[in-house]
Motif scaffolding. Structure first.
Motif, short mmCIF file in Angstrom:
data_model
loop_
_atom_site.label_atom_id
_atom_site.label_comp_id
_atom_site.label_asym_id
_atom_site.label_seq_id
_atom_site.Cartn_x
_atom_site.Cartn_y
_atom_site.Cartn_z
N LEU A 1 -14.86 -9.13 -5.97
CA LEU A 1 -15.28 -10.53 -5.94
C LEU A 1 -14.19 -11.41 -5.34
O LEU A 1 -14.48 -12.31 -4.54
N GLY A 2 -12.95 -11.16 -5.70
CA GLY A 2 -11.84 -11.93 -5.12
C GLY A 2 -11.75 -11.75 -3.62
O GLY A 2 -11.52 -12.72 -2.87
N MET A 24 -3.47 -14.52 9.06
CA MET A 24 -2.31 -13.86 8.48
C MET A 24 -2.41 -13.83 6.95
O MET A 24 -2.07 -12.82 6.32
N VAL A 25 -2.87 -14.91 6.36
CA VAL A 25 -3.05 -14.93 4.90
C VAL A 25 -4.15 -13.95 4.50
O VAL A 25 -4.04 -13.25 3.47
N LEU A 26 -5.21 -13.87 5.29
CA LEU A 26 -6.28 -12.90 5.00
C LEU A 26 -5.75 -11.48 5.01
O LEU A 26 -6.14 -10.66 4.18
N ALA A 27 -4.86 -11.17 5.95
CA ALA A 27 -4.31 -9.81 6.03
C ALA A 27 -3.61 -9.43 4.73
O ALA A 27 -3.83 -8.35 4.17
N ALA A 28 -2.76 -10.33 4.24
CA ALA A 28 -2.02 -10.03 3.02
C ALA A 28 -2.93 -10.01 1.80
O ALA A 28 -2.84 -9.11 0.95
N THR A 29 -3.83 -10.98 1.71
CA THR A 29 -4.70 -11.09 0.53
C THR A 29 -5.65 -9.91 0.41
O THR A 29 -5.79 -9.30 -0.66
N GLY A 76 -5.32 -7.03 1.72
CA GLY A 76 -4.56 -5.80 1.50
C GLY A 76 -4.34 -5.54 0.03
O GLY A 76 -4.56 -4.43 -0.48
N VAL A 77 -3.90 -6.56 -0.71
CA VAL A 77 -3.64 -6.40 -2.14
C VAL A 77 -4.94 -6.15 -2.91
O VAL A 77 -5.04 -5.22 -3.72
N LEU A 78 -5.95 -6.98 -2.67
CA LEU A 78 -7.20 -6.85 -3.41
C LEU A 78 -7.90 -5.52 -3.13
O LEU A 78 -8.51 -4.92 -4.02
N LEU A 122 -19.13 -8.57 -1.85
CA LEU A 122 -19.94 -9.14 -2.93
C LEU A 122 -20.91 -8.11 -3.49
O LEU A 122 -21.12 -8.02 -4.71
N LEU A 123 -21.49 -7.29 -2.61
CA LEU A 123 -22.39 -6.23 -3.06
C LEU A 123 -21.64 -5.23 -3.94
O LEU A 123 -22.14 -4.79 -4.98
N ALA A 124 -20.40 -4.87 -3.53
CA ALA A 124 -19.60 -3.95 -4.34
C ALA A 124 -19.32 -4.54 -5.71
O ALA A 124 -19.37 -3.84 -6.74
N ALA A 125 -19.03 -5.85 -5.74
CA ALA A 125 -18.76 -6.51 -7.04
C ALA A 125 -19.98 -6.48 -7.94
O ALA A 125 -19.88 -6.19 -9.14
#
Length: 411
Positions: A88-89, A115-120, A122-124, A189-192
């Motif tokens: 979901l995140g 660039m922020v999308l790449a980092a975010t 990656g972690v999630l 969203l489907l996975a969530a």
């Protein structure tokens, strides 16, 4: 959600499809599309090769750093809860990125967004992956002697996503960055939503220590050391990954410089390898039913070693492609053995931490392979690959020789 009651038919094929396979498919496709699509998105948005490389690093460095945290949180909260929240995140982050890129398709805002999308992401994505693996292992434990079938299906899902995700992301990017991000958002969203049907991964009422020392990578490492069968298999596959990583890192030089092929031919090698892996996973699923884990794993280990040694001396592109495909197919068979062994041996309350440690160990040879490729003159690459292949053969022989009488590898 982690306290939910396990569905009565969670171990049946239909139950597994709804509760494990479908959420894993949606997450794996989102994983592959974001991993390969976001660097492409950075290049399309910024036209900068340097920023594209930086985005790739921003995806993977946080992932490696998040391994300990991801495993600890999955052990503490349960796989289904972490899977839901991470997916979901990621969906929310991608949706925000799609809106920003639609409003600001270029310029500073667009660059900062990607660039922020790449980092975010990656972690999630790392959190959702560890959670999905933990849920799959729990399903394997519930399946008992049919655990290898569950792991074979999960590996097939991952390989299919790896084959189709990058190509789909590239095609969608032609329609526009926002469109590509929108599709990945829908998949996330489907996975969530599907994660809400995932049964709990931990034993009801089990106590999980909350201190980092008992629930992080240290616990994972200690668990691996306490399980000789798992430890030997991880050691052998780590040495095998060094040879595979070197073939991946040196592939462009070998295919383009030695065999005179185009850069497209490099991708064809790994597409063929992914297809061969899918076939091998299907075959191993039935072979383990008849022969058991050890014979199939040992046969795959021997085949992988021979294929890697031969690939180092391949005379032309076609033979190189076939040998790499055989190598990766054999590696896929050993991965089924590893996943099945993990689900059998690792205590459920420590699975996330141990899985994190296992994956981290298996990934460490890849940056080493990159350094070896950078330091080795092109003319000497074949000799270095042959040396790594010999080390791979020795490691796998020692591992499966030690595992031959281990009851954990008997089905």
């Amino acid at each position: 959600m982690s306290a939910a009651v396990t569905p009565r038919h969670a171990c049946h094929p239909a139950g597994l499809m709804r509760s494990i396979y479908l959420p894993r498919t949606a997450d794996a496709l989102a994983f592959a599309m974001s991993t390969y699509g976001i660097p492409l998105l950075v290049l399309a948005t910024t036209r900068s090769a340097a920023l594209t490389g930086a985005a790739f690093a921003l995806e993977w460095i946080p992932r490696l750093a998040a391994f300990g945290w991801a495993g600890s949180i999955v052990d503490r909260c349960g796989a289904s809860a972490v899977f839901f929240r991470a997916s979901l995140g990621r969906a929310l982050a991608l949706a925000a990125g799609a809106v920003l890129l639609h409003l600001h398709p270029s310029g500073t805002v667009a660059t900062a967004t990607v660039m922020v999308l790449a980092a975010t992401t990656g972690v999630l994505t790392e959190f959702s992956y560890i959670a999905a693996e933990t849920a799959g292992a729990a399903a394997g434990r519930r399946a008992g002697t049919r655990a290898h079938r569950v792991q074979a299906v999960l590996l097939g899902i991952d390989q299919t996503a790896t084959m189709t995700g990058p190509a789909l992301a590239g095609l969608l990017l032609l329609a526009g960055p926002s469109q590509m991000l929108a599709v990945i958002t829908v998949l996330s969203l489907l996975a969530a939503l599907l994660a809400l049907r995932t049964p709990p991964s931990t034993v009801a009422g089990a106590h999980v220590p909350k201190d980092a020392k008992s629930a992080g990578l240290i616990t994972g490492w200690l668990t691996i050391r306490s399980l000789p069968a798992l430890g030997w298999l991880v050691t052998g596959l780590t040495l095998s990954n060094l040879a595979i990583g070197l073939l991946q890192a040196a592939g462009p030089v070998i295919v383009v410089e030695y065999f005179g092929q185009s850069t497209t031919a490099v991708g064809l090698v790994w597409s063929a390898a992914a297809a061969a892996t899918l076939l091998a996973v299907t075959i191993c699923r039935f072979a383990i039913d008849r022969l058991g884990l050890w014979p199939v794993g040992a046969a795959c280990a021997a085949l992988a070693s021979l294929a890697c040694l031969a690939a180092a001396q391949a005379p032309n592109y076609l033979s190189y492609l076939v040998l790499v495909a055989v190598l990766m197919a054999a590696e896929g068979g050993m991965t089924v053995v590893l996943r099945t062994l993990r689900s059998r041996l690792i205590p459920p309350e420590q699975f996330g931490s141990t899985l994190s440690a296992t994956i981290l160990i298996l990934l460490l040879p890849f940056p080493v392979a990159g350094v070896l490729t950078a330091l080795t003159p092109p003319d000497a690459l074949g000799h270095v690959i042959a040396a790594c292949a010999a080390l791979q053969a020795l490691g796998l022989f020692c591992a499966f020789h030690r595992l031959r009488t281990d009851p954990a590898l008997r089905t």
